[in-house]
Design an enzyme around this catalytic site. Structure first.
Site, PDB file in Angstrom:
ATOM      1  N   GLU A   1     -22.922 -18.606-118.398  1.00  0.00           N
ATOM      2  CA  GLU A   1     -23.589 -17.347-118.749  1.00  0.00           C
ATOM      3  C   GLU A   1     -25.101 -17.499-118.919  1.00  0.00           C
ATOM      4  O   GLU A   1     -25.783 -16.525-119.220  1.00  0.00           O
ATOM      5  CB  GLU A   1     -22.968 -16.757-120.029  1.00  0.00           C
TER       6      GLU A   1
ATOM      7  N   GLY B   1     -17.417  -7.781-118.995  1.00  0.00           N
ATOM      8  CA  GLY B   1     -17.864  -7.676-117.609  1.00  0.00           C
ATOM      9  C   GLY B   1     -17.087  -8.539-116.651  1.00  0.00           C
ATOM     10  O   GLY B   1     -15.882  -8.385-116.486  1.00  0.00           O
ATOM     11  N   THR B   2     -17.779  -9.484-116.040  1.00  0.00           N
ATOM     12  CA  THR B   2     -17.183 -10.289-114.970  1.00  0.00           C
ATOM     13  C   THR B   2     -16.115 -11.271-115.453  1.00  0.00           C
ATOM     14  O   THR B   2     -15.398 -11.838-114.637  1.00  0.00           O
ATOM     15  CB  THR B   2     -18.264 -11.057-114.188  1.00  0.00           C
ATOM     16  N   LEU B   3     -15.966 -11.442-116.770  1.00  0.00           N
ATOM     17  CA  LEU B   3     -14.898 -12.301-117.312  1.00  0.00           C
ATOM     18  C   LEU B   3     -13.612 -11.517-117.592  1.00  0.00           C
ATOM     19  O   LEU B   3     -12.581 -12.102-117.879  1.00  0.00           O
ATOM     20  CB  LEU B   3     -15.365 -13.000-118.593  1.00  0.00           C
TER      21      LEU B   3
END
Length: 118
Positions: A72, A9-11
């Protein structure tokens, strides 16, 4: 000792939090079988299921993992688990990843399993 991390995802490269791991060695695109991806508000959450989730694998240090755990929301929002993924080369690898720790009821499933297609 270095470890591996599967991010979905956002990483991922080009995403908002990628800067947190951009110094880590990119090993390639990969996918995780037996998981589904959901849109949880404005971010993705991977949970055990019957699909396939697309992501990237990085070599990371224990120190980097500990920092990412905090970011996270481990152990409340996500939990870090070891899973098996398959690299685009066909090689199987055991990696850490972040599994969404809440209910996905009422959230939209991402049928392709690829956050970049949302």
């Amino acid at each position: 000792m270095d470890k591996y991390l599967f991010v979905y995802g956002t990483l991922r490269a080009g995403e908002i939090r990628h800067g947190l791991i951009q110094h880590c060695e990119f090993l390639g695109l990969a996918y995780a079988e037996g998981y589904d991806l959901y849109l949880i508000y404005k971010f993705p959450g991977m949970v055990p299921g019957s699909g396939r989730v697309v992501g990237e694998v990085y070599r990371v240090s224990e120190k980097a993992l500990q920092a990412l755990d905090w970011i996270e929301g481990v152990p409340n929002l996500y939990r870090r688990e070891l899973i098996k993924v398959k690299l685009a080369t066909g090689e199987e690898l055991e990696t850490y990843t972040y599994i969404y720790n809440g209910s996905v009821e009422g959230f939209k499933k991402i049928p392709s399993g690829d956050w970049k297609e949302v």
